[in-house]
Structures are given as structure tokens and as C-alpha cells.
Design an enzyme around this catalytic site. Structure first.
Site, short mmCIF file in Angstrom:
data_model
loop_
_atom_site.label_atom_id
_atom_site.label_comp_id
_atom_site.label_asym_id
_atom_site.label_seq_id
_atom_site.Cartn_x
_atom_site.Cartn_y
_atom_site.Cartn_z
N ASP A 63 6.31 18.21 -6.38
CA ASP A 63 6.09 16.82 -7.00
C ASP A 63 5.73 16.93 -8.42
OD1 ASP A 63 3.50 18.17 -6.74
OD2 ASP A 63 2.49 16.58 -5.19
N ASN A 124 -7.68 14.12 0.81
CA ASN A 124 -7.64 13.02 1.80
C ASN A 124 -6.47 13.23 2.74
OD1 ASN A 124 -5.11 12.74 0.36
ND2 ASN A 124 -5.68 10.77 -0.45
N HIS A 126 -3.43 14.68 2.15
CA HIS A 126 -2.11 14.67 1.59
C HIS A 126 -1.42 15.91 1.33
CE1 HIS A 126 -3.48 14.35 -3.14
NE2 HIS A 126 -3.16 15.73 -2.80
N GLU A 131 0.57 10.70 0.57
CA GLU A 131 -0.83 10.06 0.64
C GLU A 131 -0.84 9.49 2.23
OE1 GLU A 131 -2.84 10.66 -1.36
OE2 GLU A 131 -2.70 10.09 -3.32
P1 PGA Z 1 -5.94 21.31 -5.77
O1 PGA Z 1 -4.96 20.21 -5.05
O2 PGA Z 1 -5.38 22.67 -5.48
O3 PGA Z 1 -6.04 21.36 -7.23
O4 PGA Z 1 -7.54 21.34 -5.06
C1 PGA Z 1 -4.46 20.39 -3.94
C2 PGA Z 1 -3.46 19.06 -3.69
O5 PGA Z 1 -4.05 18.04 -4.12
O6 PGA Z 1 -2.60 19.17 -3.05
#
Ligand code: PGA
Length: 223
Positions: A63, A124, A126, A131
Site C-alpha cells: 500500500d 482494527n 486491517h 479496512e
Molecule cells: P504497525 O502497522 O506495524 O505500525 O503496527 C501494522 C499495520 O497497520 O498493518
């Protein structure tokens, strides 16, 4: 699904780096899907220290924010800083989602698909920027980020108002076509959502739960 619990962040980083190293050594022309965020930083550091041969490797990032790719907080900058500037990958071989998103999908398909996809998981549930509520059939597309994601990611920006509100993400359908998937999660704040995603109901309300439908997934966690 089994969640492999590791002793430390170092072990998490090194086990996932082992999986990538094995992939690169066994298949010179490997295609990888790669994550950003805090969780994979140690893994990238570990990979760089191993001095692997990246010259035939093709990467697709999961992404990107819709923002200037040269901004220090863009995912393009993150990847250059943490991996691409430190290994012998060809700049033409590292791809980020772009518009028209169908052309990005064509690029993946044209390379014969992703061999190994490394994922993180959001608070959450995702994966990439899919999302809750994202269709299990979704493909690469422009998405609006949820408030919680913007808040979670504001730690990387001077102010929450600077966090981009939109992104381009690989879809859940796109991710699921990867031959192998490894999900890494770090921190006890991720344990509950990880359990829900891996062992609860398979539902679009918890995007990562789609991984229960894939037959080659490994999940690693450390607190
Ligand atoms: P993080 O993000 O490794 O910074 O916790 C993970 C994500 O949101 O996919």
C-alpha cells in the site's frame, strides 16, 4: 489457526527474515509483497545485514498513502531508507501501487504473481489498507482510511492533520492470490485482534480473518 508465539522482537524479525532468505535463495526470480509500519523494521534491518542477492527480485508494496512519494513519511521513502537503498535491487523492480490501479494489478499478473507476501495487522484487523468492511474480492484500489488508522499512524507525523486520509492498497483478493503469506504482529495490543482474526468468524468486518481461507499462511507474534 496456529499463532506462533516468539520470545522477542529480535526473534520475530529474524524468523521472518529467514523465510525471505530461503525464498530468495531457492528462487532467484522471486516476487515479494512487502509491508511498511513499525513491525517490519527489525526484519528489514536483519535482511540488509545478511547481504542477500536482490538483483533478480521483484517487489510489490502492499500500500501507499496518496501523497508526494518524496515526502519523508511516504511508504516509498520508508522502503528506500530501510531496504531498497541498502541492497542490490534494481529500482525498476520495486513497484508501489499506482493509478490506474488496474495497471498495477496487470504488473503483478504479468510477473506471474506473488510468491511470498509479508503482512502486518492493524489494530482494527486491517491488512494492507483494507479496512473493516472491505470486500473479500477486492482488488487494488483507492481507499479512505478509517479514523483509527489515521490516529494510529499520526505518531509518524508532526500532527494528525498531516496524516493522509486516502491510500492505494492491494485488495484482499489480490493478497489472497499470493502463493505463501506470512503475518507478523508485535505488541500485546495486537494479541486480541490477532486471535479474533485467526480463530474467530471469517467476516469482512475483520479483514485479516480472510487468511483462514488460505492454505499456506504462517502467523508470528511476540509481545
Ligand atoms: P504497525 O502497522 O506495524 O505500525 O503496527 C501494522 C499495520 O497497520 O498493518
Amino acid at each position: 489457526m496456529e499463532i506462533k508465539v516468539l520470545k522477542s522482537y529480535k526473534e520475530l524479525s529474524s524468523i521472518v527474515a529467514d523465510i525471505i532468505e530461503k525464498q530468495l535463495k531457492e528462487h532467484l526470480l522471486s516476487k515479494l509483497a512487502l509491508p511498511t509500519g513499525n513491525t517490519p523494521l527489525g526484519m528489514y534491518e536483519e535482511l540488509v545485514s545478511r547481504k542477500l542477492d536482490w538483483k533478480s527480485v521483484i517487489t510489490f508494496n502492499l500500500d501507499v498513502y496518496l501523497m508526494n512519494p518524496d515526502h519523508p513519511q511516504s511508504y516509498q521513502s520508508y522502503m528506500r531508507k530501510n531496504l531498497f537503498n541498502k541492497v542490490n535491487i534494481y529500482p525498476d523492480h520495486s513497484h508501489f501501487p499506482f493509478r490506474p490501479t488496474e495497471a498495477f494489478e496487470d504488473k503483478i499478473e504479468g510477473s506471474m504473481g506473488i510468491d511470498l507476501c509479508i503482512l502486518g495487522i492493524g489494530n482494527n484487523g486491517h491488512i494492507a489498507f483494507n479496512e473493516p468492511g472491505s470486500s473479500f474480492k477486492s482488488r487494488t484500489r483507492v481507499v479512505d482510511l478509517f479514523e483509527q488508522t489515521i490516529k494510529d499512524n499520526s505518531r509518524f507525523f508532526d500532527s494528525i492533520d498531516d496524516v493522509p486520509k486516502q491510500a492505494i492498497t492491494m485488495g484482499l483478493g489480490t493478497i489472497m492470490e499470493s502463493k505463501k503469506i506470512v503475518l507478523m504482529a508485535n505488541g500485546d495490543h495486537k494479541l486480541n485482534i490477532l486471535n479474533v482474526a485467526m480463530n474467530g468468524e471469517v467476516t469482512e468486518d475483520v479483514p485479516a480473518s480472510i487468511l483462514q481461507n488460505h492454505d499456506n499462511v504462517e502467523v508470528y507474534y511476540c509481545d
